[in-house]
Scaffold this motif. Structure first.
Motif, PDB file in Angstrom:
ATOM      1  N   ILE A 202       3.769 -13.320  20.308  1.00  0.00           N
ATOM      2  CA  ILE A 202       3.036 -12.126  20.735  1.00  0.00           C
ATOM      3  C   ILE A 202       1.535 -12.350  20.633  1.00  0.00           C
ATOM      4  CG2 ILE A 202       2.557  -9.718  20.093  1.00  0.00           C
ATOM      5  CD1 ILE A 202       5.521  -9.452  19.454  1.00  0.00           C
ATOM      6  N   LEU A 203       1.090 -13.100  19.630  1.00  0.00           N
ATOM      7  CA  LEU A 203      -0.344 -13.381  19.505  1.00  0.00           C
ATOM      8  C   LEU A 203      -0.845 -14.234  20.665  1.00  0.00           C
ATOM      9  CD1 LEU A 203      -0.710 -13.990  15.655  1.00  0.00           C
ATOM     10  CD2 LEU A 203      -1.368 -11.970  16.966  1.00  0.00           C
ATOM     11  N   ILE A 204       0.032 -15.013  21.277  1.00  0.00           N
ATOM     12  CA  ILE A 204      -0.365 -15.726  22.501  1.00  0.00           C
ATOM     13  C   ILE A 204      -0.701 -14.720  23.591  1.00  0.00           C
ATOM     14  CG2 ILE A 204       0.434 -17.323  24.292  1.00  0.00           C
ATOM     15  CD1 ILE A 204       2.153 -18.666  22.181  1.00  0.00           C
ATOM     16  N   ALA A 205       0.076 -13.627  23.624  1.00  0.00           N
ATOM     17  CA  ALA A 205      -0.235 -12.411  24.390  1.00  0.00           C
ATOM     18  C   ALA A 205      -0.043 -12.544  25.889  1.00  0.00           C
ATOM     19  CB  ALA A 205      -1.664 -11.926  24.105  1.00  0.00           C
ATOM     20  N   SER A 206       0.209 -13.710  26.397  1.00  0.00           N
ATOM     21  CA  SER A 206       0.370 -13.878  27.840  1.00  0.00           C
ATOM     22  C   SER A 206       1.805 -14.256  28.147  1.00  0.00           C
ATOM     23  CB  SER A 206      -0.579 -14.952  28.376  1.00  0.00           C
ATOM     24  OG  SER A 206      -0.330 -15.203  29.737  1.00  0.00           O
ATOM     25  N   LEU A 207       2.437 -13.465  28.994  1.00  0.00           N
ATOM     26  CA  LEU A 207       3.805 -13.763  29.407  1.00  0.00           C
ATOM     27  C   LEU A 207       3.890 -15.111  30.106  1.00  0.00           C
ATOM     28  CD1 LEU A 207       6.673 -12.447  29.630  1.00  0.00           C
ATOM     29  CD2 LEU A 207       5.990 -11.674  31.891  1.00  0.00           C
ATOM     30  N   ASP A 208       2.839 -15.476  30.825  1.00  0.00           N
ATOM     31  CA  ASP A 208       2.830 -16.729  31.572  1.00  0.00           C
ATOM     32  C   ASP A 208       2.687 -17.944  30.655  1.00  0.00           C
ATOM     33  OD1 ASP A 208       2.952 -15.216  33.905  1.00  0.00           O
ATOM     34  OD2 ASP A 208       0.771 -15.019  33.963  1.00  0.00           O
ATOM     35  N   LEU A 209       2.179 -17.754  29.445  1.00  0.00           N
ATOM     36  CA  LEU A 209       2.047 -18.862  28.497  1.00  0.00           C
ATOM     37  C   LEU A 209       3.230 -18.955  27.549  1.00  0.00           C
ATOM     38  CD1 LEU A 209      -1.750 -18.572  27.572  1.00  0.00           C
ATOM     39  CD2 LEU A 209      -0.673 -20.076  29.250  1.00  0.00           C
TER      40      LEU A 209
ATOM     41  N   ASP B 233     -16.536  -6.016  33.201  1.00  0.00           N
ATOM     42  CA  ASP B 233     -16.665  -7.317  33.850  1.00  0.00           C
ATOM     43  C   ASP B 233     -15.282  -7.792  34.296  1.00  0.00           C
ATOM     44  OD1 ASP B 233     -17.265  -9.812  34.749  1.00  0.00           O
ATOM     45  OD2 ASP B 233     -18.327 -10.462  32.933  1.00  0.00           O
ATOM     46  N   ALA B 234     -15.175  -8.154  35.570  1.00  0.00           N
ATOM     47  CA  ALA B 234     -13.870  -8.576  36.098  1.00  0.00           C
ATOM     48  C   ALA B 234     -13.365  -9.828  35.405  1.00  0.00           C
ATOM     49  CB  ALA B 234     -13.973  -8.821  37.602  1.00  0.00           C
ATOM     50  N   LEU B 235     -14.272 -10.728  35.028  1.00  0.00           N
ATOM     51  CA  LEU B 235     -13.855 -11.969  34.392  1.00  0.00           C
ATOM     52  C   LEU B 235     -13.431 -11.757  32.950  1.00  0.00           C
ATOM     53  CD1 LEU B 235     -16.587 -14.388  35.804  1.00  0.00           C
ATOM     54  CD2 LEU B 235     -14.257 -14.027  36.641  1.00  0.00           C
ATOM     55  N   LYS B 236     -13.935 -10.713  32.295  1.00  0.00           N
ATOM     56  CA  LYS B 236     -13.588 -10.433  30.902  1.00  0.00           C
ATOM     57  C   LYS B 236     -12.482  -9.394  30.771  1.00  0.00           C
ATOM     58  CE  LYS B 236     -18.197 -11.563  29.101  1.00  0.00           C
ATOM     59  NZ  LYS B 236     -19.363 -11.069  28.336  1.00  0.00           N
ATOM     60  N   GLU B 237     -12.061  -8.841  31.897  1.00  0.00           N
ATOM     61  CA  GLU B 237     -11.025  -7.805  31.857  1.00  0.00           C
ATOM     62  C   GLU B 237      -9.697  -8.369  31.367  1.00  0.00           C
ATOM     63  OE1 GLU B 237      -9.004  -4.480  34.833  1.00  0.00           O
ATOM     64  OE2 GLU B 237     -10.593  -5.819  35.553  1.00  0.00           O
ATOM     65  N   SER B 238      -9.399  -9.616  31.734  1.00  0.00           N
ATOM     66  CA  SER B 238      -8.140 -10.224  31.299  1.00  0.00           C
ATOM     67  C   SER B 238      -8.120 -10.436  29.793  1.00  0.00           C
ATOM     68  CB  SER B 238      -7.919 -11.558  32.017  1.00  0.00           C
ATOM     69  OG  SER B 238      -8.982 -12.456  31.736  1.00  0.00           O
ATOM     70  N   ALA B 239      -9.280 -10.798  29.203  1.00  0.00           N
ATOM     71  CA  ALA B 239      -9.353 -10.972  27.746  1.00  0.00           C
ATOM     72  C   ALA B 239      -9.106  -9.646  27.025  1.00  0.00           C
ATOM     73  CB  ALA B 239     -10.708 -11.553  27.359  1.00  0.00           C
ATOM     74  N   ALA B 240      -9.665  -8.554  27.569  1.00  0.00           N
ATOM     75  CA  ALA B 240      -9.421  -7.238  26.973  1.00  0.00           C
ATOM     76  C   ALA B 240      -7.947  -6.868  27.068  1.00  0.00           C
ATOM     77  CB  ALA B 240     -10.287  -6.190  27.672  1.00  0.00           C
ATOM     78  N   MET B 241      -7.321  -7.234  28.189  1.00  0.00           N
ATOM     79  CA  MET B 241      -5.903  -6.948  28.351  1.00  0.00           C
ATOM     80  C   MET B 241      -5.061  -7.719  27.340  1.00  0.00           C
ATOM     81  SD  MET B 241      -3.767  -5.171  29.979  1.00  0.00           S
ATOM     82  CE  MET B 241      -2.003  -5.101  30.289  1.00  0.00           C
ATOM     83  N   LEU B 242      -5.448  -8.955  27.061  1.00  0.00           N
ATOM     84  CA  LEU B 242      -4.709  -9.749  26.078  1.00  0.00           C
ATOM     85  C   LEU B 242      -4.788  -9.121  24.694  1.00  0.00           C
ATOM     86  CD1 LEU B 242      -5.617 -13.423  27.090  1.00  0.00           C
ATOM     87  CD2 LEU B 242      -3.548 -12.142  27.623  1.00  0.00           C
ATOM     88  N   ASN B 243      -5.944  -8.582  24.336  1.00  0.00           N
ATOM     89  CA  ASN B 243      -6.078  -7.907  23.038  1.00  0.00           C
ATOM     90  C   ASN B 243      -5.198  -6.658  22.975  1.00  0.00           C
ATOM     91  OD1 ASN B 243      -7.922  -9.756  21.985  1.00  0.00           O
ATOM     92  ND2 ASN B 243      -9.655  -8.718  22.952  1.00  0.00           N
TER      93      ASN B 243
END
Length: 942
Positions: free
Chosen positions: A575-582, A247-257
């Motif tokens: 790192i647990l935030i996992a997003s460089l943008d955050l 799922d394109a919308l859930k792909e970002s969540a998988a990337m964060l994990n």
């Protein structure tokens, strides 16, 4: 004066070159004498037999035999270029280049020293180029340049991106000017930027700046690790991802994990490397620096080459919508196989059948054509005109090319489109980009290794900022002029087959940027994990923040083990935030707060004209510091107003905690002048006129009596004062020692300390003043006359009733009391006499019930009405009731008096029970004018 003269002589002595070198450099000796000597000391300074120590801050030309003389000429900005520098000396310095913070290199050397052998200390020999310029350059250039700058340009447009970069660079430039002022304010201490700031600005500002700097450096380690993991998983080995989603919308969540798992593993590995020894980090410092420089040069080379031979990176478009090329074989709806036209993979993504042309397809797919455009049109293409303006989009929107033709059909959302992964805005981009301009304190972190820190830190830091600012600003223009807008807005390079966007522009290959940025971000993460624990250890060892003492402990060689563990734990949160943008905006807040404190402190010290603030940096002005502080504050709230409030609260709490709980440090706190100026201004305002009746409150002078052992006889007087004042207003505690001041000075100091300890125990906020006088009555008279300053003077004297004065054989007991009453009356002060003070309640007692009786007999200006009201503000008297008694003559109407008095108390907002006592005629003559006085008070009040 003798101590000052000795200190100056010592400083001037070590500043000279050894006698053997004076003949070869006579001009240097004359210049040193003119700058560092004092009149009357020349004979000592010029004594050839006097052994001179090596100077840590001025140039020293004393070299041992066998040393390479030309090595001293490596620094780019050295003035003493006596001979031409050799290429071998440059390579030698580059091989020994280190970007570690102060103390790390010494710990590395301590690990290599065998037991019983002590390595001789070396004279600092690092110049501006190696000691300041290159470390600042390496720390400023970071992960944002390679991973996010193209996206910032594509989203904000060239104009707004240029403004973002310019504002951030101006902020750091102004802060660097303030740092230069600190660096040139006296001798620069070894120990890095924290030591330099804290010793110049005091423990409160130094601790707040130090902790903000520490938290910023720790989150920087998390940001660098996340950047390295993003490069590894997206551009180097995409198949290494553990979590996947169709799922394109859930792909970002998988990337964060995936980022969390790999980021934690990388963090553990880096912590182990730092824990084992910093020498491993130091070995690769030159490699990491080379990666940064080569990567930047590859960008410029690629931009120049694109003007006549742009690289081939086609972008597939459906109408004006950008398609991901990760799963597309050909950019077409159909393809030719064995002279037969068959549906392509793209057909299968938008239709319910990948084999038949009569399948049901997406409406937008049917009405629009598939075209291919050049992803890197080149410098001469004129694409910059399309990239000038911003294109902010909400999360989940499709990246489109505005100038491309498209049918006005909505269609359905497909995962083959390139989608926006985060809602963008100008403020968000400011917070994400700002970490790429931090790192300006890297040069000052090696202040102890610099030959001339006062010259190297300002020049090296400012030149590094100018260099990086030029690179950032020119890259903004080059990216906008060379790269297609939809590719710029494609954060992860989906449209160019998963390539790093900035890598598509580079020459000779995109892998130059990918590999170079990966190693540079890994190196930056290691350096952050090396520097942050040592910064925390330095703060803990200063003992200005008591609860951080445990982190001052270290291994035998000085490695801060506990501080490293805390740093790793905080970095793991990032790192647990996992997003460089955050993570980037959080990092921005702490660095902005750090820079804000530096600018604020410098501006205040200049405006207050603090005597110990004498910066010699010629381009410094307080207006620049104030402007830098304003820009820092504005950027904080522009980036994220709620993060800004949290960061300011944290910094303010640290400042106040150090102020109230921290250890006293003799660092020459220049900010103390702000308190003195504020106090002076307030005292002058109080002198303008007498206080209004509404603002009147008893300002107490408490007269205490001391026994033979210099102990307070009646400590409950202080208890009563604390209950009456409740920490508000002025309280002066005074006492008198009978004797001669020259002989009893020690006793006076001891008694003063005793009274101060008692005031602290009774929680009395005030001042202590002790007078030594030949007679007790004269001492009390001096206290009543001279206590206080300006408008902050007492208006009420509190004293105890003389116990057993009738039975006392000493007539001075009651005469002293009567004399004090007369002096108080002559000074027009109020007088409170506490009888049986030992029976008054302590601060730990609380009345559950009871009455405070007030006998209002004579006209006292309403003070008897005010006293019970003030006492009831304290917890001891809070539950008590107030009863007011007044006296009426026989011919007066007691009922009317009671009613009028109740009305009077209502207007004074005092709740009390009123009783009127009728006097017998025998005593009524004493209160003949009672009614007249009472009516006068009532009329005035109403």
């Amino acid at each position: 004066m003798s101590e000052m003269s000795g200190a100056t002589t010592s400083l001037a002595t070590v500043a000279l070159d050894p006698p053997s070198d004076r003949t070869s450099h006579p001009q240097d000796v004359i210049e040193d004498l003119s700058q560092n000597s004092i009149t009357g000391e020349h004979s000592q300074l010029l004594d050839d037999g006097h052994k001179k120590a090596r100077n840590a801050y001025l140039n020293n030309s004393n070299y041992e035999e066998g040393d390479e003389y030309f090595d001293k000429n490596l620094a780019l900005f050295e003035e003493e270029m006596d001979t031409r520098p050799k290429v071998s000396s440059l390579l030698n310095r580059m091989a020994n280049y280190t970007n570690l913070t102060q103390g790390a290199k010494e710990h590395e050397e301590a690990e290599n020293i065998t037991e019983g052998k002590k390595k001789p200390t070396k004279t600092p020999q690092m110049g501006t180029f190696m000691g300041v310029y290159l470390p600042c350059l390496q720390n400023i250039f970071g992960v944002i340049l390679f991973l996010r700058l193209t996206w910032v340009v594509g989203t904000a447009g060239v104009l707004q991106a240029f403004a973002i970069v310019l504002i951030c660079c101006c902020c750091t430039m102004l802060t660097a000017i303030s740092m230069s002022a600190i660096a040139t304010n006296g001798v620069v201490p070894a120990g890095g930027s924290y030591f330099m700031i804290s010793r110049a600005l005091g423990p409160e500002f130094g601790g707040a700046v130090g902790l903000c700097f520490y938290l910023g450096t720790t989150f920087a380690a998390a940001m660098y690790i996340l950047g390295a993991i993003e490069i590894f998983l997206v551009y180097i080995v995409p198949r290494a991802a553990i979590f996947h989603s169709d799922d394109a919308l859930k792909e970002s969540a998988a990337m964060l994990n995936n980022m969390r798992v790999y980021g934690t593993a990388f963090l553990v590995l880096m912590v182990l490397v730092v824990f084992i020894g910093v020498r491993y980090v130091n070995k690769f410092a030159s490699l990491f620096l080379a990666c940064v420089i080569v990567s930047i040069l590859a960008i410029y080379a690629g931009a120049i080459k694109s003007s006549f031979a742009p690289p081939h990176f086609p972008v597939c478009m459906l109408g004006n919508r950008t398609l991901s090329s990760r799963h597309i074989d050909v950019c077409s709806k159909t393809k030719e196989i064995n002279n037969m036209t068959v549906p392509s993979k793209l057909w299968g993504f938008f239709c319910n059948s990948s084999q038949f042309f009569n399948a049901t397809c997406d409406e937008y797919f049917v009405h629009n054509n598939v075209t291919s455009i050049q992803g890197i049109p080149g410098l001469a293409s004129g694409i910059i005109t399309e990239n000038l303006w911003s294109n902010y989009l909400p999360k989940g929107e499709i990246i489109e090319k505005p100038s491309a033709k498209s049918s006005d059909v909505l269609g359905s959302l497909n995962h083959e489109y390139v989608l926006v992964d985060i809602t963008t805005s100008f403020t968000l981009l400011v917070g994400i980009f700002f970490p790429s301009v931090t790192g300006i304190m890297a040069g000052s972190n090696r202040s102890g290794d610099l030959k001339d820190a006062q010259k190297s830190i300002p020049i090296g830091t400012i030149l590094a900022i100018l260099t990086t600012s030029f690179v950032y600003l020119s890259n903004v223009v080059l990216f906008g002029a060379c790269i297609e807008g939809v590719v710029l807005r494609d954060k992860f390079g989906d449209a160019v087959k998963g390539n790093l966007v900035v890598g598509t522009l580079s020459w000779p290959s995109p892998w130059v940027i990918v590999i170079g940025s990966f190693f540079s971000t890994c190196g930056a993460g290691l350096q952050s994990l090396t520097g942050a624990p040592r910064l925390l250890q330095a703060i803990a060892k200063d003992n200005i923040i008591p609860f951080l003492r445990v982190f001052g402990h270290s291994k035998a060689n000085g490695e801060p083990t506990w501080a490293l563990l805390l740093t790793a734990a905080i970095a793991e949160l990032g790192i647990l935030i996992a997003s460089l943008d955050l993570v980037a905006p959080i990092l921005s807040m702490f660095f902005l707060m750090c820079y804000l404190f530096v600018n604020l402190a410098c501006a205040l010290q200049t405006l207050l004209r603090t005597p110990n603030w004498r910066p010699r940096f010629r381009y410094y002005h307080w207006a620049l510091s104030f402007m830098g502080m304003s820009i820092c504050l504005a950027l904080m709230f522009i980036s994220s107003w709620y993060y800004a409030i949290v960061a300011m609260v944290i910094a303010g709490m640290i400042y106040k905690y150090i102020e109230y709980q921290g250890a006293e440090k003799e660092w020459g706190d220049g900010i103390r002048g702000l308190s003195l100026s504020a106090a002076r201004f307030a005292l002058l305002r109080l002198e303008e006129g007498p206080p209004h009746t509404k603002n009147w409150r008893p300002q107490l002078l408490v007269l205490l009596k001391l026994d033979e052992d210099l102990h307070v006889k009646h400590p409950r007087l202080l208890t009563f004062a604390s209950q009456l004042k409740a920490g508000k207003g002025l309280t002066i505690v005074g006492s008198v020692i009978v004797g001669n001041f020259l002989e009893n000075y020690g006793e006076a100091l001891a008694a003063e300390q005793t009274i101060k300890h008692l005031m602290e125990a009774e929680k009395v906020k005030g001042f202590c003043q002790l007078v030594v006088a030949a007679k007790l009555r004269e001492g009390i008279s001096h206290l009543i006359q001279s206590c206080g300053l300006g408008g902050m003077k007492h208006n009420t004297v509190v004293m105890g009733w003389p116990n057993g004065w009738r039975q006392s054989e000493d007539a001075r007991a009651w005469k002293t009391f009567i004399g004090t009453v007369r002096v108080t009356t002559a000074a027009h002060l109020a007088l409170l006499v506490a009888k049986n003070i030992s029976f008054f309640p302590s601060n730990v007692e609380q009345f559950s019930e009871g009455n405070i009786d007030v006998w209002w007999i004579v006209h006292d200006g309403g003070m008897l009405m005010l006293l019970p009201f003030l006492l009831k503000q304290h917890k001891v008297w809070r539950k008590c009731s107030i009863r007011i008694f007044t006296v009426a003559q026989l011919e007066d109407n007691s009922i009317q008096m009671k009613k009028d008095l109740a009305t009077f108390l209502y207007h004074l907002r005092i709740e009390a029970e009123v009783e009127v006592v009728e006097m017998v005629r025998k005593l009524s003559l004493r209160y003949k004018s009672m009614t007249v006085i009472y009516q006068h008070i009532l009329t005035s009040a109403l």
